[in-house]
Design an enzyme around this catalytic site. Structure first.
Site, PDB file in Angstrom:
ATOM      1  N   ASP A   1      -3.437  35.959   9.848  1.00  0.00           N
ATOM      2  CA  ASP A   1      -3.992  35.687   8.520  1.00  0.00           C
ATOM      3  C   ASP A   1      -3.468  34.371   7.937  1.00  0.00           C
ATOM      4  O   ASP A   1      -4.129  33.714   7.135  1.00  0.00           O
ATOM      5  CB  ASP A   1      -3.637  36.812   7.539  1.00  0.00           C
ATOM      6  CG  ASP A   1      -3.665  38.202   8.153  1.00  0.00           C
ATOM      7  OD1 ASP A   1      -3.368  38.321   9.351  1.00  0.00           O
ATOM      8  OD2 ASP A   1      -3.966  39.158   7.426  1.00  0.00           O
TER       9      ASP A   1
ATOM     10  N   ASP B   1       1.279  34.789   1.669  1.00  0.00           N
ATOM     11  CA  ASP B   1      -0.098  34.771   1.165  1.00  0.00           C
ATOM     12  C   ASP B   1      -0.261  34.000  -0.141  1.00  0.00           C
ATOM     13  O   ASP B   1      -1.285  34.134  -0.817  1.00  0.00           O
ATOM     14  CB  ASP B   1      -0.622  36.205   1.024  1.00  0.00           C
ATOM     15  CG  ASP B   1      -0.995  36.790   2.380  1.00  0.00           C
ATOM     16  OD1 ASP B   1      -1.402  36.006   3.266  1.00  0.00           O
ATOM     17  OD2 ASP B   1      -0.875  38.009   2.571  1.00  0.00           O
TER      18      ASP B   1
HETATM   19  N1  GLY Z   1      -4.335  39.318   4.851  1.00  0.00           N
HETATM   20  C1  GLY Z   1      -4.320  40.725   4.959  1.00  0.00           C
HETATM   21  C2  GLY Z   1      -5.621  41.314   5.317  1.00  0.00           C
HETATM   22  O1  GLY Z   1      -6.548  40.630   5.698  1.00  0.00           O
HETATM   23  O2  GLY Z   1      -5.710  42.514   5.219  1.00  0.00           O
END
Ligand code: GLY
Length: 387
Positions: A169, A108
């Site tokens: 994601d 992320d």
């Molecule tokens: N990227 C993690 C979420 O959307 O919770």
């Protein structure tokens, strides 16, 4: 302009004014923090607090830590007021601790560094920010597994064996790799992004345009093992925020590469999402969850809205209008029914849910405020230097 369009436009302007008013207060009160959510008094927490012993993936490494800075940059774009810029710059420097820690860092970094360092570099040309962005892009590229052509998502501290695990994601994190290629004129980063995007098209995107959240691969051979419901209701379900990440992420891949297959995939997922949106405009945590309990995720709603507005700028005229009006409805519903412009809570957007099976639902999350603001600015016609 039609009467109805004019009314909507002035409502958007009025919402933006209320948002700016609230954000001036919130920025002054929370400068120096990196918030994720609010406590029972409506006060923001602080993921940058060094007096707390955080688990490895939380604290300064928490995946949403780019959104406070990003929100501050968006407010700076809208108002030109230096307090917002200063708050954004402080949070960007605080994130340098992630590089020092290294082991807590995960895929992320796109969510963390695109709305902070990269947005800063795009707005101000700051060389330090560019270096931060390149550093983060190199870390993301280093998570690529060429056996299965996927980017590894999480680290050990998420439980189980995450070495062969990829999640939907990550489609949004790819923008960091495209940016790095564009900055350095070095296609390595883009090759990795595209290899991952192709794996996602093959193993995550279903025939009907829905997507799964998690896919596990054998990290040695790259063979597909299974898919999982992840933060959604369960196997075979359709986690609404995951659908939003996929639609928005493929749109961003199209914008950076011009490849029609990414646009087609984004439109396929968008069509599915629109067909699932309830008349109320309130988005459930999972499009395939049971009627009760009716858990909502306002965060999914605002990400969908901003993604659909971005997609409407790439699609043909007829579909472009469909995407825009779906996005408008989502944002007006949040503004009228789920937004708090008062002083009792630091966050604006209410009723977010991190995951269907979590014990806690319907609370504020910083990235909901970020994507809500992004969508409002896009509705006003802004071109934003992010993703
Ligand atoms: N990227 C993690 C979420 O959307 O919770």
């Amino acid at each position: 302009m039609a009467e109805e369009d004019m009314q909507r436009r002035s409502e958007t302007e009025a919402i933006m004014e209320r948002l700016c008013e609230k954000m001036r207060r919130v920025c002054r009160k929370n400068k120096g923090k990196i918030p994720y959510t609010t406590d029972e008094n409506g006060d923001y927490d602080d993921r940058a607090d060094t007096s707390v012993e955080w688990p490895m993936d939380d604290g300064i490494n928490w995946w949403t830590n780019g959104f406070w800075g990003g929100l501050m940059w968006l407010m700076y774009i809208e108002t030109g007021e230096k307090e917002f810029r200063e708050a954004a710059e402080i949070s960007e420097k605080q994130l340098d601790r992630c590089f020092e820690m290294f082991y807590g860092i995960h895929h992320d970094v796109g969510f963390m560094y695109m709305p902070t360092a990269v947005m800063d570099h795009r707005i101000t040309g700051n060389e330090e920010s560019r270096k931060r962005g390149m550093h983060a892009a190199s870390l993301l590229a280093g998570r690529f597994n060429p056996a299965g052509n996927f980017i590894r998502a999480w680290n050990e501290n998420y439980g189980g064996d995450p070495t062969g695990r990829a999640i939907i994601d990550c489609m949004m994190n790819l923008s960091l790799l495209y940016w790095a290629t564009e900055e350095r004129q070095d296609p390595r980063f883009r090759h990795i992004a595209e290899a991952h995007a192709h794996t996602v098209m093959k193993y995550f995107v279903r025939e009907d345009g829905s997507v799964c959240h998690i896919v596990d691969f054998d990290p040695e051979t790259g063979a597909y093992i299974s898919d999982e419901g992840g933060q959604g209701f369960g196997k075979g379900s359709s986690w609404s925020r995951g659908q939003a990440w996929a639609m928005y992420g493929f749109t961003v891949s199209y914008l950076h590469t011009g490849k029609k297959e990414y646009l087609d995939t984004a439109e396929k997922v968008a069509g599915y999402c629109i067909s699932c949106l309830p008349e109320s405009g309130i988005v459930p945590v999972d499009f395939r969850q049971p009627e009760s309990p009716a858990w909502e995720d306002s965060c999914a709603a605002v990400i969908l809205a901003s993604g659909l507005l971005t997609l409407s700028g790439c699609a043909g005229q007829d579909r472009s209008e469909t995407y825009r009006s779906a996005a408008e409805k989502l944002i007006l519903t949040i503004s009228r029914e789920r937004a708090d412009f008062g002083t009792g809570c630091d966050a604006v957007v209410q009723n977010c849910s991190a995951a269907y099976h979590d014990a806690r639902h319907h609370f504020p999350m910083i990235y909901a405020d970020y994507f809500y603001t992004e969508a409002l600015l896009r509705l006003k016609g802004a071109e934003l230097p992010v993703w």
